[in-house]
Design a protein around this motif. Structure first.
Motif, PDB file in Angstrom:
ATOM      1  N   ASP A  71      10.946  -0.585  -3.397  1.00 40.72           N
ATOM      2  CA  ASP A  71      12.059  -0.973  -4.251  1.00 40.72           C
ATOM      3  C   ASP A  71      12.883  -2.077  -3.567  1.00 40.72           C
ATOM      4  OD1 ASP A  71      13.606  -0.436  -6.682  1.00 40.72           O
ATOM      5  OD2 ASP A  71      15.184   0.162  -5.301  1.00 40.72           O
ATOM      6  N   GLY A  72      13.102  -1.912  -2.248  1.00 44.53           N
ATOM      7  CA  GLY A  72      13.833  -2.924  -1.481  1.00 44.53           C
ATOM      8  C   GLY A  72      13.107  -4.263  -1.474  1.00 44.53           C
ATOM      9  N   MET A  73      11.761  -4.199  -1.406  1.00 40.56           N
ATOM     10  CA  MET A  73      10.958  -5.438  -1.388  1.00 40.56           C
ATOM     11  C   MET A  73      11.030  -6.151  -2.744  1.00 40.56           C
ATOM     12  SD  MET A  73       9.830  -5.916   1.564  1.00 40.56           S
ATOM     13  CE  MET A  73      11.094  -5.006   2.424  1.00 40.56           C
ATOM     14  N   ILE A  74      11.038  -5.354  -3.831  1.00 38.57           N
ATOM     15  CA  ILE A  74      11.164  -5.962  -5.166  1.00 38.57           C
ATOM     16  C   ILE A  74      12.548  -6.622  -5.268  1.00 38.57           C
ATOM     17  CG2 ILE A  74      11.134  -5.516  -7.663  1.00 38.57           C
ATOM     18  CD1 ILE A  74       8.383  -5.116  -6.286  1.00 38.57           C
ATOM     19  N   GLY A  75      13.558  -5.955  -4.704  1.00 45.70           N
ATOM     20  CA  GLY A  75      14.902  -6.534  -4.675  1.00 45.70           C
ATOM     21  C   GLY A  75      14.929  -7.853  -3.919  1.00 45.70           C
TER      22      GLY A  75
ATOM     23  N   ILE B  14       7.512  10.172   0.667  1.00 45.51           N
ATOM     24  CA  ILE B  14       7.213   9.411  -0.558  1.00 45.51           C
ATOM     25  C   ILE B  14       8.480   8.734  -1.056  1.00 45.51           C
ATOM     26  CG2 ILE B  14       6.391   9.558  -2.947  1.00 45.51           C
ATOM     27  CD1 ILE B  14       4.246  10.052  -0.817  1.00 45.51           C
ATOM     28  N   THR B  15       9.582   9.483  -1.032  1.00 43.31           N
ATOM     29  CA  THR B  15      10.866   8.911  -1.446  1.00 43.31           C
ATOM     30  C   THR B  15      11.176   7.680  -0.599  1.00 43.31           C
ATOM     31  OG1 THR B  15      11.515  11.183  -1.862  1.00 43.31           O
ATOM     32  CG2 THR B  15      13.254   9.534  -1.997  1.00 43.31           C
ATOM     33  N   GLU B  16      10.938   7.809   0.702  1.00 39.84           N
ATOM     34  CA  GLU B  16      11.179   6.667   1.614  1.00 39.84           C
ATOM     35  C   GLU B  16      10.255   5.502   1.261  1.00 39.84           C
ATOM     36  OE1 GLU B  16      10.677   8.101   5.659  1.00 39.84           O
ATOM     37  OE2 GLU B  16      12.065   9.748   5.233  1.00 39.84           O
ATOM     38  N   GLY B  17       8.966   5.810   1.004  1.00 40.80           N
ATOM     39  CA  GLY B  17       7.989   4.770   0.669  1.00 40.80           C
ATOM     40  C   GLY B  17       8.366   4.030  -0.605  1.00 40.80           C
ATOM     41  N   VAL B  18       8.819   4.797  -1.614  1.00 39.92           N
ATOM     42  CA  VAL B  18       9.221   4.193  -2.891  1.00 39.92           C
ATOM     43  C   VAL B  18      10.460   3.326  -2.673  1.00 39.92           C
ATOM     44  CG1 VAL B  18      10.133   4.690  -5.207  1.00 39.92           C
ATOM     45  CG2 VAL B  18       8.183   5.983  -4.333  1.00 39.92           C
TER      46      VAL B  18
ATOM     47  N   GLU C 192       0.811  -1.230   0.000  1.00 36.33           N
ATOM     48  CA  GLU C 192       0.000   0.000   0.000  1.00 36.33           C
ATOM     49  C   GLU C 192       0.841   1.277   0.000  1.00 36.33           C
ATOM     50  OE1 GLU C 192      -0.412  -1.985   4.083  1.00 36.33           O
ATOM     51  OE2 GLU C 192      -0.301  -2.541   2.002  1.00 36.33           O
ATOM     52  N   ASP C 193       2.181   1.133   0.042  1.00 33.58           N
ATOM     53  CA  ASP C 193       3.042   2.317  -0.083  1.00 33.58           C
ATOM     54  C   ASP C 193       3.418   2.493  -1.557  1.00 33.58           C
ATOM     55  OD1 ASP C 193       2.938   2.290   2.607  1.00 33.58           O
ATOM     56  OD2 ASP C 193       5.067   1.920   2.963  1.00 33.58           O
ATOM     57  N   PRO C 194       3.648   3.722  -2.045  1.00 35.26           N
ATOM     58  CA  PRO C 194       3.598   4.987  -1.317  1.00 35.26           C
ATOM     59  C   PRO C 194       2.229   5.672  -1.338  1.00 35.26           C
ATOM     60  CG  PRO C 194       4.513   5.322  -3.492  1.00 35.26           C
ATOM     61  CD  PRO C 194       4.157   3.867  -3.403  1.00 35.26           C
ATOM     62  N   ASP C 195       1.172   4.963  -1.740  1.00 27.58           N
ATOM     63  CA  ASP C 195      -0.178   5.557  -1.733  1.00 27.58           C
ATOM     64  C   ASP C 195      -0.547   6.033  -0.325  1.00 27.58           C
ATOM     65  OD1 ASP C 195      -2.946   5.893  -2.974  1.00 27.58           O
ATOM     66  OD2 ASP C 195      -3.399   4.551  -1.329  1.00 27.58           O
ATOM     67  N   HIS C 196      -0.245   5.196   0.656  1.00 25.65           N
ATOM     68  CA  HIS C 196      -0.562   5.443   2.059  1.00 25.65           C
ATOM     69  C   HIS C 196      -0.007   6.808   2.507  1.00 25.65           C
ATOM     70  CE1 HIS C 196      -0.884   4.536   6.322  1.00 25.65           C
ATOM     71  NE2 HIS C 196       0.397   4.776   6.466  1.00 25.65           N
ATOM     72  N   GLN C 197       1.277   7.052   2.207  1.00 24.77           N
ATOM     73  CA  GLN C 197       1.883   8.334   2.597  1.00 24.77           C
ATOM     74  C   GLN C 197       1.372   9.469   1.710  1.00 24.77           C
ATOM     75  OE1 GLN C 197       3.573   5.595   1.760  1.00 24.77           O
ATOM     76  NE2 GLN C 197       5.135   5.101   3.266  1.00 24.77           N
TER      77      GLN C 197
ATOM     78  N   HIS D 247      -1.483  10.153   0.411  1.00 27.35           N
ATOM     79  CA  HIS D 247      -2.741  10.777   0.841  1.00 27.35           C
ATOM     80  C   HIS D 247      -2.516  11.743   1.994  1.00 27.35           C
ATOM     81  CE1 HIS D 247      -5.727   8.889  -1.671  1.00 27.35           C
ATOM     82  NE2 HIS D 247      -5.099   7.733  -1.534  1.00 27.35           N
ATOM     83  N   LYS D 248      -1.535  11.436   2.830  1.00 27.51           N
ATOM     84  CA  LYS D 248      -1.308  12.270   4.020  1.00 27.51           C
ATOM     85  C   LYS D 248      -0.474  13.505   3.718  1.00 27.51           C
ATOM     86  CE  LYS D 248      -1.495   8.556   7.446  1.00 27.51           C
ATOM     87  NZ  LYS D 248      -0.702   7.717   8.341  1.00 27.51           N
ATOM     88  N   VAL D 249       0.544  13.337   2.869  1.00 31.67           N
ATOM     89  CA  VAL D 249       1.515  14.429   2.712  1.00 31.67           C
ATOM     90  C   VAL D 249       1.655  14.945   1.280  1.00 31.67           C
ATOM     91  CG1 VAL D 249       2.868  13.733   4.730  1.00 31.67           C
ATOM     92  CG2 VAL D 249       3.425  12.762   2.496  1.00 31.67           C
ATOM     93  N   GLY D 250       0.950  14.328   0.323  1.00 27.62           N
ATOM     94  CA  GLY D 250       1.100  14.738  -1.071  1.00 27.62           C
ATOM     95  C   GLY D 250       2.274  14.013  -1.710  1.00 27.62           C
ATOM     96  N   PRO D 251       2.409  14.135  -3.049  1.00 25.90           N
ATOM     97  CA  PRO D 251       3.359  13.290  -3.771  1.00 25.90           C
ATOM     98  C   PRO D 251       4.815  13.738  -3.705  1.00 25.90           C
ATOM     99  CG  PRO D 251       2.131  14.658  -5.291  1.00 25.90           C
ATOM    100  CD  PRO D 251       1.569  14.940  -3.937  1.00 25.90           C
ATOM    101  N   ASP D 252       5.081  14.947  -3.204  1.00 28.54           N
ATOM    102  CA  ASP D 252       6.449  15.485  -3.315  1.00 28.54           C
ATOM    103  C   ASP D 252       7.190  15.522  -1.981  1.00 28.54           C
ATOM    104  OD1 ASP D 252       5.925  16.002  -6.049  1.00 28.54           O
ATOM    105  OD2 ASP D 252       4.781  17.771  -5.448  1.00 28.54           O
ATOM    106  N   ASP D 253       6.654  14.879  -0.974  1.00 30.16           N
ATOM    107  CA  ASP D 253       7.254  14.907   0.357  1.00 30.16           C
ATOM    108  C   ASP D 253       8.358  13.848   0.463  1.00 30.16           C
ATOM    109  OD1 ASP D 253       6.335  15.963   3.297  1.00 30.16           O
ATOM    110  OD2 ASP D 253       7.111  13.909   3.432  1.00 30.16           O
ATOM    111  N   PRO D 254       9.384  14.098   1.305  1.00 31.46           N
ATOM    112  CA  PRO D 254      10.435  13.082   1.507  1.00 31.46           C
ATOM    113  C   PRO D 254       9.891  11.716   1.942  1.00 31.46           C
ATOM    114  CG  PRO D 254      11.075  15.157   2.538  1.00 31.46           C
ATOM    115  CD  PRO D 254       9.680  15.348   2.033  1.00 31.46           C
TER     116      PRO D 254
END
Length: 311
Positions: free
Chosen positions: A107-111, A99-103, A83-88, A90-97
């Motif tokens: 990415d780590g999980m895909i790895g 989101i970078t953490e969520g992505v 559910e990330d980065p959708d979860h974050q 909604h709370k902070v908008g798409p340009d917040d740090p």
């Protein structure tokens, strides 16, 4: 809360198509997978009931364990959902740090998934499709449209509204003419006297642009307001300060687009493909599995434009 009632689900989901063809499917938190419908019974070991507190690592580990089953028990089709980065968003908008953490986390999980498949010697044999269901745009308080400002033209009571944003949907009582309501609302919105009024356009649903495919179902209220990107509609003005993110605006906006990555024996390496609509993915998966899909809104020839030809 009634989403487990099969009557809400009109299409045939991929997992149902798969089991209808005698193959095994496994789903991890994909919306609708818990619903018993058609040939799909949501078997306990292969169909996880949504619980957002399950750590992402555990989700990946569970899917990897399916590859340790005897060959004839390994599901032909599996879904995995984060559910990330959708979860974050909604709370902070798409340009917040955040989101970078969520992505980065996803990415780590895909790895982790890729490493697990490599360790089992099957990474190059599995077709992986990575998709998002939508984009995200920032919504902030200075971009608000208030329905109470339309009062000089028409009163729109709260109990007429089924949703405010990112799509305004209105179901007036039968005693009101929907056409009349639309005319008066647009008159007010175009008058220049309603704050941000130019960013909302109201339609009878049957007059919406055809490309939206949003008029045939009786579940869609008769009046629909298309809101410009990042704007929100509220009933009345308030002192609330809120800045977040939203999706569900017109899918022609670039911000509503998402991601598609395909990897595996059916995908050419390093090829970029033009953007397409998510409804095409169903036929792509049935083509990979070599099964006949249910009728759907995708194009039957679409998989040929993305997949490598069968040998």
């Amino acid at each position: 809360m009634g989403s487990h009632d099969p009557k809400w689900w009109l299409g045939e989901p991929l997992w149902e198509t798969v089991v209808n063809h005698g193959l095994k499917a496994a789903t991890y938190f994909w919306p609708g997978s818990e619903v018993n419908k058609g040939g799909w019974t949501c078997p306990e070991s292969l169909c996880k009931r949504y619980n957002g507190s399950v750590p992402f690592d555990e989700r990946v580990d569970t899917v990897l364990k399916y590859f340790d089953l005897p060959n004839d028990e390994i599901p032909s089709f599996m879904t995995l959902y984060f559910e990330d980065p959708d979860h974050q968003g909604h709370k902070v908008g798409p340009d917040d740090p955040q989101i970078t953490e969520g992505v980065a986390r996803v990415d780590g999980m895909i790895g982790k998934l890729i490493q697990g498949l490599e360790a089992r010697g099957v990474f190059e044999d599995v077709n992986i499709i990575m998709v998002g269901d939508h984009g995200m745009v920032g919504t902030c308080d200075r971009k608000l449209i208030f329905l109470e400002d339309l009062a000089p033209w028409i009163e729109i009571p709260k109990d007429w509204i089924q949703s405010y944003s990112p799509l305004l949907s209105i179901r007036p009582p039968p005693s009101y003419s929907a056409k009349d309501v639309v005319t008066k609302m647009n008159e007010g919105l175009k008058s220049g006297k309603v704050n941000n009024g130019q960013y909302l356009k109201v339609y009878l649903k049957k007059e919406l642009p055809d490309r939206l495919h949003y008029s045939e179902s009786d579940r869609i209220p008769p009046i629909i307001g298309l809101i410009d990107e990042a704007f929100k509609v509220e009933q009345q003005s308030s002192k609330r300060n809120e800045c977040g993110g939203s999706h569900g605006y017109d899918n022609a906006f670039f911000s509503m687009r998402s991601i598609f990555i395909g990897h595996g024996p059916k995908f050419a390496s390093g090829r970029k493909v033009p953007s397409f609509e998510n409804v095409q993915i169903y036929n792509m998966v049935t083509t990979i599995l070599n099964i006949q899909g249910a009728s759907n809104n995708g194009t039957t020839s679409f998989p040929d434009t993305i997949l490598l030809p069968s040998h």
